[in-house]
Design an enzyme around this catalytic site. Structure first.
Site, PDB file in Angstrom:
ATOM      1  N   TYR A 143     118.467 -12.349  65.351  1.00  0.00           N
ATOM      2  CA  TYR A 143     119.099 -12.947  66.533  1.00  0.00           C
ATOM      3  C   TYR A 143     118.062 -13.118  67.643  1.00  0.00           C
ATOM      4  CZ  TYR A 143     122.485 -13.416  70.396  1.00  0.00           C
ATOM      5  OH  TYR A 143     123.204 -13.851  71.480  1.00  0.00           O
ATOM      6  N   GLY A 205     126.020   7.550  74.621  1.00  0.00           N
ATOM      7  CA  GLY A 205     126.643   6.672  75.621  1.00  0.00           C
ATOM      8  C   GLY A 205     125.808   6.562  76.887  1.00  0.00           C
TER       9      GLY A 205
HETATM   10  P1  NAD Z   1     130.967 -16.606  69.510  1.00  0.00           P
HETATM   11  O1  NAD Z   1     130.569 -15.992  68.211  1.00  0.00           O
HETATM   12  O2  NAD Z   1     132.367 -16.399  69.977  1.00  0.00           O
HETATM   13  O3  NAD Z   1     130.690 -18.174  69.505  1.00  0.00           O
HETATM   14  C1  NAD Z   1     129.705 -18.776  68.722  1.00  0.00           C
HETATM   15  C2  NAD Z   1     130.299 -20.061  68.142  1.00  0.00           C
HETATM   16  O4  NAD Z   1     129.284 -20.731  67.376  1.00  0.00           O
HETATM   17  C3  NAD Z   1     131.475 -19.805  67.196  1.00  0.00           C
HETATM   18  O5  NAD Z   1     132.523 -20.684  67.490  1.00  0.00           O
HETATM   19  C4  NAD Z   1     130.885 -20.067  65.822  1.00  0.00           C
HETATM   20  O6  NAD Z   1     131.851 -20.472  64.874  1.00  0.00           O
HETATM   21  C5  NAD Z   1     129.867 -21.143  66.135  1.00  0.00           C
HETATM   22  N1  NAD Z   1     128.783 -21.220  65.152  1.00  0.00           N
HETATM   23  C6  NAD Z   1     128.052 -20.202  64.634  1.00  0.00           C
HETATM   24  N2  NAD Z   1     127.146 -20.668  63.763  1.00  0.00           N
HETATM   25  C7  NAD Z   1     127.304 -22.021  63.744  1.00  0.00           C
HETATM   26  C8  NAD Z   1     126.667 -23.067  63.037  1.00  0.00           C
HETATM   27  N3  NAD Z   1     125.668 -22.814  62.152  1.00  0.00           N
HETATM   28  N4  NAD Z   1     127.082 -24.345  63.243  1.00  0.00           N
HETATM   29  C9  NAD Z   1     128.098 -24.610  64.112  1.00  0.00           C
HETATM   30  N5  NAD Z   1     128.742 -23.650  64.805  1.00  0.00           N
HETATM   31  C10 NAD Z   1     128.340 -22.367  64.619  1.00  0.00           C
HETATM   32  O7  NAD Z   1     129.932 -16.076  70.588  1.00  0.00           O
HETATM   33  P2  NAD Z   1     129.887 -16.249  72.173  1.00  0.00           P
HETATM   34  O8  NAD Z   1     129.956 -14.900  72.755  1.00  0.00           O
HETATM   35  O9  NAD Z   1     130.853 -17.297  72.613  1.00  0.00           O
HETATM   36  O10 NAD Z   1     128.402 -16.788  72.363  1.00  0.00           O
HETATM   37  C11 NAD Z   1     128.127 -18.170  72.586  1.00  0.00           C
HETATM   38  C12 NAD Z   1     126.625 -18.350  72.807  1.00  0.00           C
HETATM   39  O11 NAD Z   1     126.204 -17.579  73.924  1.00  0.00           O
HETATM   40  C13 NAD Z   1     125.782 -17.909  71.616  1.00  0.00           C
HETATM   41  O12 NAD Z   1     124.708 -18.797  71.452  1.00  0.00           O
HETATM   42  C14 NAD Z   1     125.274 -16.555  72.037  1.00  0.00           C
HETATM   43  O13 NAD Z   1     124.040 -16.256  71.435  1.00  0.00           O
HETATM   44  C15 NAD Z   1     125.132 -16.732  73.541  1.00  0.00           C
HETATM   45  N6  NAD Z   1     125.219 -15.439  74.245  1.00  0.00           N
HETATM   46  C16 NAD Z   1     126.416 -14.794  74.366  1.00  0.00           C
HETATM   47  C17 NAD Z   1     126.449 -13.564  75.014  1.00  0.00           C
HETATM   48  C18 NAD Z   1     127.739 -12.805  75.206  1.00  0.00           C
HETATM   49  O14 NAD Z   1     127.720 -11.719  75.787  1.00  0.00           O
HETATM   50  N7  NAD Z   1     128.882 -13.297  74.796  1.00  0.00           N
HETATM   51  C19 NAD Z   1     125.277 -13.000  75.519  1.00  0.00           C
HETATM   52  C20 NAD Z   1     124.081 -13.677  75.338  1.00  0.00           C
HETATM   53  C21 NAD Z   1     124.058 -14.914  74.724  1.00  0.00           C
END
Ligand code: NAD
Ligand code: UDP
Length: 311
Positions: A143, A205
């Site tokens: 990741y 924790g």
């Molecule tokens: P999430 O897992 O809910 O959403 C990710 C989405 O991407 C899902 O709908 C999944 O089905 C889709 N996906 C995954 N692989 C795919 C592929 N190969 N092709 C098409 N779609 C694909 O996660 P989230 O929390 O909504 O995160 C969204 C973005 O934000 C991500 O890129 C994540 O790395 C980034 N992010 C999130 C957080 C957090 O705290 N939630 C923190 C840092 C970064």
């Protein structure tokens, strides 16, 4: 504008799609439904300006859009470690494919990067100038390193092909529509508390995180996309830092649960502390979080209560 949101059926993506539609944009939500769900976007399907495309970002696709928010990538450790090779492909090939669209149609593209590019940070709080402390070989690397390469690709397409790019580094974000099974701390603790199960604190924790409510994050993302001449990277997160043990106690108090706290082994490479320095976001975007953690958690607890009731 016509806006492409990859990962649009996921937790953050579905909130973003909803907000973009409210602002009057046309939205193409692209998702392969690995961790996203149709439930997250079901209420948008009848909207005239909303289109859903089932597609995997590791494969090329031809679309004509003005803006691309590239969010496709599983975000929780359990999900991104399920098929680590696919996780790297999603970040790297996904970025290449989306940058290809941006280059061809001159769309502006925003990459959802992460605080994980700082790894287990030796600088605290983390500023954008810090290059990070990531283990290239560990179980989180698929990741972390995938996102680091995505950032590099963004910068190289920008320098080489003048693609109009934006990079945001998202810190832990929470809110309604987080997946119940994603194993992240917010969903785990709330569900455990609501079910009266033991609350599983990993390690002692003492590790810290800083939690940002999803509506604040979406506001920051959209400001970043529309701020002229600023590529970032920029940190987006809530600087309110808490230890995971304090956080467990807060969830117990807010849910009125009788759950006990139990301790489980700390996963490998779990960062010890994390807190965004958001000076740059304040200065360049006029942005800072507005939802305090207690209010955001109450909304999230209500959401999970309704999910449990429906189930
Ligand atoms: P999430 O897992 O809910 O959403 C990710 C989405 O991407 C899902 O709908 C999944 O089905 C889709 N996906 C995954 N692989 C795919 C592929 N190969 N092709 C098409 N779609 C694909 O996660 P989230 O929390 O909504 O995160 C969204 C973005 O934000 C991500 O890129 C994540 O790395 C980034 N992010 C999130 C957080 C957090 O705290 N939630 C923190 C840092 C970064
Ligand atoms: N964590 C925990 N119990 C859980 C789930 C997570 O103590 O049931 C800890 C985890 O070890 C980490 C922190 O909570 O220190 C945040 O974990 P999460 O998976 O939500 O996000 P990340 O580690 O990617 O910040």
């Amino acid at each position: 504008m016509r806006v492409l949101v990859t990962g649009g059926a996921g937790f953050i993506g579905s909130h973003l799609c909803e907000r973009l539609l409210k602002e009057g944009h046309e939205v193409i939500c692209l998702d392969n439904f690995f961790t996203g769900s149709k439930r997250n976007i079901a209420h948008l399907l009848d909207h005239n300006d909303f289109e859903l495309v089932r597609h995997d970002v590791t494969e090329p696709i031809l679309l004509e859009v003005d803006r691309i928010y590239n969010l496709a990538c599983p975000a929780s450790p359990i999900h991104y470690q399920y098929n680590p090779v696919k996780t790297i492909k999603t970040s790297v090939m996904g970025a290449i494919n989306m940058l290809g669209i941006a280059k061809r149609v001159r769309a502006r593209i925003l990459q959802a990067s992460t605080s994980e590019v700082y790894g287990d940070p030796q600088v605290h709080p983390q500023t954008e100038a810090y290059w990070g402390n990531v283990n290239t070989l560990g179980i989180r690397s698929c990741y972390d390193e995938g996102k680091r390469v995505a950032e590099t690709l963004m910068m190289d397409y920008h320098r080489q092909n003048h693609v109009d790019i934006r990079i945001i580094r998202i810190f832990n974000t929470y809110g309604p529509k987080m997946a119940e099974n994603d194993g992240r701390v917010v969903s785990n603790f709330i569900l455990q508390a609501l079910r009266g199960e033991d609350i599983t604190v990993y390690g002692e924790g003492a590790q810290t995180r800083s939690f940002c409510y999803v509506s604040d994050l979406v506001e920051g993302m959209m400001r970043m996309m529309e701020t002229p001449g600023f590529t970032g990277p920029v940190n987006l997160g809530n600087p309110a830092e808490t230890t995971i043990l304090e956080f467990a106690k807060k969830i117990i108090a807010l849910t009125g649960s009788s759950s006990r706290i139990v301790y489980r082994p700390l996963p490998a490479d779990d960062p010890k502390q994390r807190q965004p320095d958001i000076s740059l976001a304040k200065q360049m975007l006029g942005w800072e979080p507005t939802v305090c953690v207690d209010d955001g958690l109450k909304q999230t607890i209500d959401y999970f209560r309704s999910v449990l009731t429906t189930a």
